[in-house]
Design a protein around this motif. Structure first.
Motif, PDB file in Angstrom:
ATOM      1  N   ALA A  31       0.835  -1.199   0.000  1.00 36.21           N
ATOM      2  CA  ALA A  31       0.000   0.000   0.000  1.00 36.21           C
ATOM      3  C   ALA A  31       0.864   1.240   0.000  1.00 36.21           C
ATOM      4  O   ALA A  31       2.013   1.215   0.397  1.00 36.21           O
ATOM      5  N   PHE A  32       0.315   2.350  -0.452  1.00 44.38           N
ATOM      6  CA  PHE A  32       1.046   3.611  -0.452  1.00 44.38           C
ATOM      7  C   PHE A  32       0.078   4.729  -0.111  1.00 44.38           C
ATOM      8  O   PHE A  32      -1.126   4.573  -0.200  1.00 44.38           O
ATOM      9  N   ASP A  33       0.618   5.867   0.286  1.00 43.02           N
ATOM     10  CA  ASP A  33      -0.227   6.954   0.761  1.00 43.02           C
ATOM     11  C   ASP A  33      -0.264   8.128  -0.208  1.00 43.02           C
ATOM     12  O   ASP A  33      -0.376   9.270   0.202  1.00 43.02           O
ATOM     13  N   VAL A  34      -0.173   7.835  -1.523  1.00 44.83           N
ATOM     14  CA  VAL A  34      -0.242   8.897  -2.516  1.00 44.83           C
ATOM     15  C   VAL A  34      -1.699   9.290  -2.707  1.00 44.83           C
ATOM     16  O   VAL A  34      -2.577   8.433  -2.827  1.00 44.83           O
ATOM     17  N   LEU A  35      -1.967  10.586  -2.757  1.00 39.50           N
ATOM     18  CA  LEU A  35      -3.336  11.060  -2.875  1.00 39.50           C
ATOM     19  C   LEU A  35      -3.761  11.234  -4.324  1.00 39.50           C
ATOM     20  O   LEU A  35      -2.936  11.476  -5.203  1.00 39.50           O
ATOM     21  N   CYS A  36      -5.042  11.103  -4.560  1.00 33.14           N
ATOM     22  CA  CYS A  36      -5.622  11.343  -5.885  1.00 33.14           C
ATOM     23  C   CYS A  36      -5.410  12.822  -6.219  1.00 33.14           C
ATOM     24  O   CYS A  36      -5.779  13.708  -5.439  1.00 33.14           O
ATOM     25  N   SER A  37      -4.820  13.084  -7.382  1.00 31.33           N
ATOM     26  CA  SER A  37      -4.493  14.465  -7.747  1.00 31.33           C
ATOM     27  C   SER A  37      -5.747  15.318  -7.953  1.00 31.33           C
ATOM     28  O   SER A  37      -5.785  16.499  -7.590  1.00 31.33           O
ATOM     29  N   MET A  38      -6.811  14.719  -8.534  1.00 33.33           N
ATOM     30  CA  MET A  38      -8.033  15.483  -8.775  1.00 33.33           C
ATOM     31  C   MET A  38      -8.743  15.817  -7.462  1.00 33.33           C
ATOM     32  O   MET A  38      -9.211  16.940  -7.253  1.00 33.33           O
ATOM     33  N   CYS A  39      -8.784  14.838  -6.555  1.00 26.09           N
ATOM     34  CA  CYS A  39      -9.414  15.095  -5.248  1.00 26.09           C
ATOM     35  C   CYS A  39      -8.595  16.102  -4.450  1.00 26.09           C
ATOM     36  O   CYS A  39      -9.141  16.963  -3.747  1.00 26.09           O
ATOM     37  N   SER A  66     -13.053   6.730  -8.537  1.00 26.53           N
ATOM     38  CA  SER A  66     -14.045   7.594  -9.186  1.00 26.53           C
ATOM     39  C   SER A  66     -13.406   8.511 -10.219  1.00 26.53           C
ATOM     40  O   SER A  66     -13.900   8.665 -11.341  1.00 26.53           O
ATOM     41  N   CYS A  67     -12.296   9.122  -9.827  1.00 28.10           N
ATOM     42  CA  CYS A  67     -11.655  10.104 -10.714  1.00 28.10           C
ATOM     43  C   CYS A  67     -11.031   9.466 -11.947  1.00 28.10           C
ATOM     44  O   CYS A  67     -10.932  10.087 -13.005  1.00 28.10           O
ATOM     45  N   VAL A  68     -10.574   8.217 -11.837  1.00 21.37           N
ATOM     46  CA  VAL A  68      -9.952   7.587 -12.991  1.00 21.37           C
ATOM     47  C   VAL A  68     -10.988   7.345 -14.091  1.00 21.37           C
ATOM     48  O   VAL A  68     -10.675   7.340 -15.281  1.00 21.37           O
ATOM     49  N   LYS A  69     -12.270   7.182 -13.707  1.00 20.74           N
ATOM     50  CA  LYS A  69     -13.326   7.027 -14.703  1.00 20.74           C
ATOM     51  C   LYS A  69     -13.545   8.327 -15.454  1.00 20.74           C
ATOM     52  O   LYS A  69     -13.752   8.339 -16.673  1.00 20.74           O
ATOM     53  N   VAL A  70     -13.478   9.440 -14.711  1.00 22.46           N
ATOM     54  CA  VAL A  70     -13.621  10.752 -15.352  1.00 22.46           C
ATOM     55  C   VAL A  70     -12.452  10.984 -16.296  1.00 22.46           C
ATOM     56  O   VAL A  70     -12.609  11.461 -17.420  1.00 22.46           O
ATOM     57  N   HIS A  71     -11.249  10.626 -15.819  1.00 22.54           N
ATOM     58  CA  HIS A  71     -10.029  10.780 -16.624  1.00 22.54           C
ATOM     59  C   HIS A  71     -10.143  10.006 -17.936  1.00 22.54           C
ATOM     60  O   HIS A  71      -9.774  10.493 -19.006  1.00 22.54           O
TER      61      HIS A  71
END
Length: 304
Positions: A16-24, A47-52
Motif C-alpha cells: 500500500a502507499f499513501d499517494v493522494l488522488c491528484s483530482m481530489c 471515481s476520478c480515474v473514470k472521469v479521466h
C-alpha cells in the motif's frame, strides 16, 4: 521480465502507499490514489480515474492499477517515456527488447518480438539495470560528427550544382558563338543542340537533387534526435528511447554515407563541335555531340 509486450507483474509490489488522488487533492479532499496514469504522471482514485478515461485526449493513456505500482519510496518507478510509436501512433514507446537491442510500443513487441523472452517495460528495466550516461554522451558525439559530415556533403552537392549550371551557361554561349560563324541555316540546328544539352543537364541536376534530398532527410533526422537528447536530461526512460532512436538514425546515416562514397564519381558532360558543319549543314541534326564524362576531382564539368 515481460514477454510479448506485457508488463512483468512478478517484480512489482502490491504494498500500500499513501499517494493522494491528484483530482481530489485539487478539491481539498484526501482520497488515496488507486491508479496511476503514465502519460499524465498523476494518481487517481476509483471515481476520478473514470472521469479521466472519458476525456478524449486521455483515451489512449496507459493507466496502471495499484497492483502494478511499486511501493512509493523516494526513488519509485522511473517515469515512462512519452515518445509516440511511428507505427502505432496511439501507443507510447515504453518497451525494450534486449535480444534485438531495440525499443518499441507494446504492440510492436507483440507483433515483431513475440518469440523474444527478454522484453521489458522500460521504467522497470531502467530501475533494475544500471544505465550509464556514457552511452548518451557517446551517441551525442556520434550524432554531432555525423551532422558535420552530412553538412560537408551537402556543401559538395551544392558546389557540384553550381559548377554544372556554370558549365551549362558556358556551353550555351559557345554553341551560340559557333552558330554565328555559319549561315542562317543553323537556326534549327541550334535549337536541337540546346534542347539536347538542357535535357542532359536536367537529368544530372535531378540526380543531384535526389541525392541532396536523401542527405537532408538523414541530416534532419540526426539533428532532430540530437535536439531531443540535448533537451531531455531528467527522464531516464525518455533518454533511453532517444539513445536507441539515435543509434538507429546513426546506422541509417552511416549506410547512406558508405553508399554515397561508393557512388561518389561525378557524372560529367563533354561537348565537341562538329567542324564539318559548314560544308555539311544539310546532313546535320545538331551543332555537336554530347558525351558523359566521369571525374572525382573538382574540375570543370563540361569542355567544348
Amino acid at each position: 521480465m515481460a514477454e510479448g509486450g506485457q508488463i512483468d507483474t512478478d517484480i512489482l509490489s502490491d504494498e500500500a502507499f499513501d499517494v493522494l488522488c491528484s483530482m481530489c487533492k485539487n478539491q481539498g479532499k484526501n482520497t488515496e490514489g488507486e491508479q496511476y496514469c503514465v502519460d499524465c504522471k498523476d494518481y487517481f482514485c476509483v471515481s476520478c480515474v473514470k472521469v479521466h478515461s472519458k476525456v478524449p485526449l486521455c483515451a489512449g493513456h496507459k493507466v496502471l492499477d495499484k497492483s502494478q505500482i511499486k511501493s512509493r519510496t523516494s526513488k519509485g518507478l522511473p517515469r515512462a517515456p512519452t515518445e509516440r510509436c511511428d507505427r502505432h501512433s496511439h501507443k507510447h514507446i515504453d518497451m525494450y527488447c534486449q535480444k534485438h537491442d531495440t525499443v518499441g510500443c507494446s504492440t510492436c513487441m507483440a507483433v515483431d518480438h513475440r518469440l523474444c523472452k527478454d522484453t521489458f517495460y522500460i521504467p522497470e528495466f531502467i530501475q533494475n539495470n544500471t544505465y550509464q550516461v556514457v552511452a548518451t554522451r557517446e551517441i551525442q558525439t556520434k550524432l554531432k560528427a555525423l551532422d558535420t559530415i552530412l553538412a560537408e556533403k551537402a556543401d559538395r552537392f551544392k558546389q557540384d550544382k553550381q559548377r554544372l549550371l556554370k558549365r551549362k551557361a558556358e556551353i550555351l554561349a559557345d554553341i551560340r558563338k559557333f552558330r554565328q560563324e555559319i549561315n542562317d541555316h543553323l537556326d534549327k540546328l541550334e535549337k536541337s543542340s540546346i534542347n539536347e544539352i538542357e535535357d542532359k543537364v536536367k537529368s544530372l541536376e535531378d540526380k543531384i537533387k535526389d541525392s541532396l534530398k536523401q542527405l537532408q532527410a538523414n541530416k534532419s533526422r540526426i539533428t532532430s534526435i540530437n535536439d531531443k537528447l540535448t533537451s531531455t536530461n531528467t527522464n531516464q526512460s525518455e533518454v533511453f528511447v532517444y539513445v536507441k532512436m539515435a543509434e538507429d538514425a546513426a546506422t541509417v546515416a552511416y549506410k547512406y554515407i558508405d553508399d554515397s562514397e561508393l557512388q561518389c564519381t561525378t557524372e560529367d558532360i563533354e561537348y565537341q563541335p562538329d567542324i564539318t558543319i559548314p560544308t555539311q549543314l544539310e546532313e546535320k541534326k545538331t551543332l555537336g555531340t554530347l558525351a558523359k564524362k566521369h571525374t572525382k576531382t573538382s574540375v570543370s564539368l563540361f569542355q567544348i
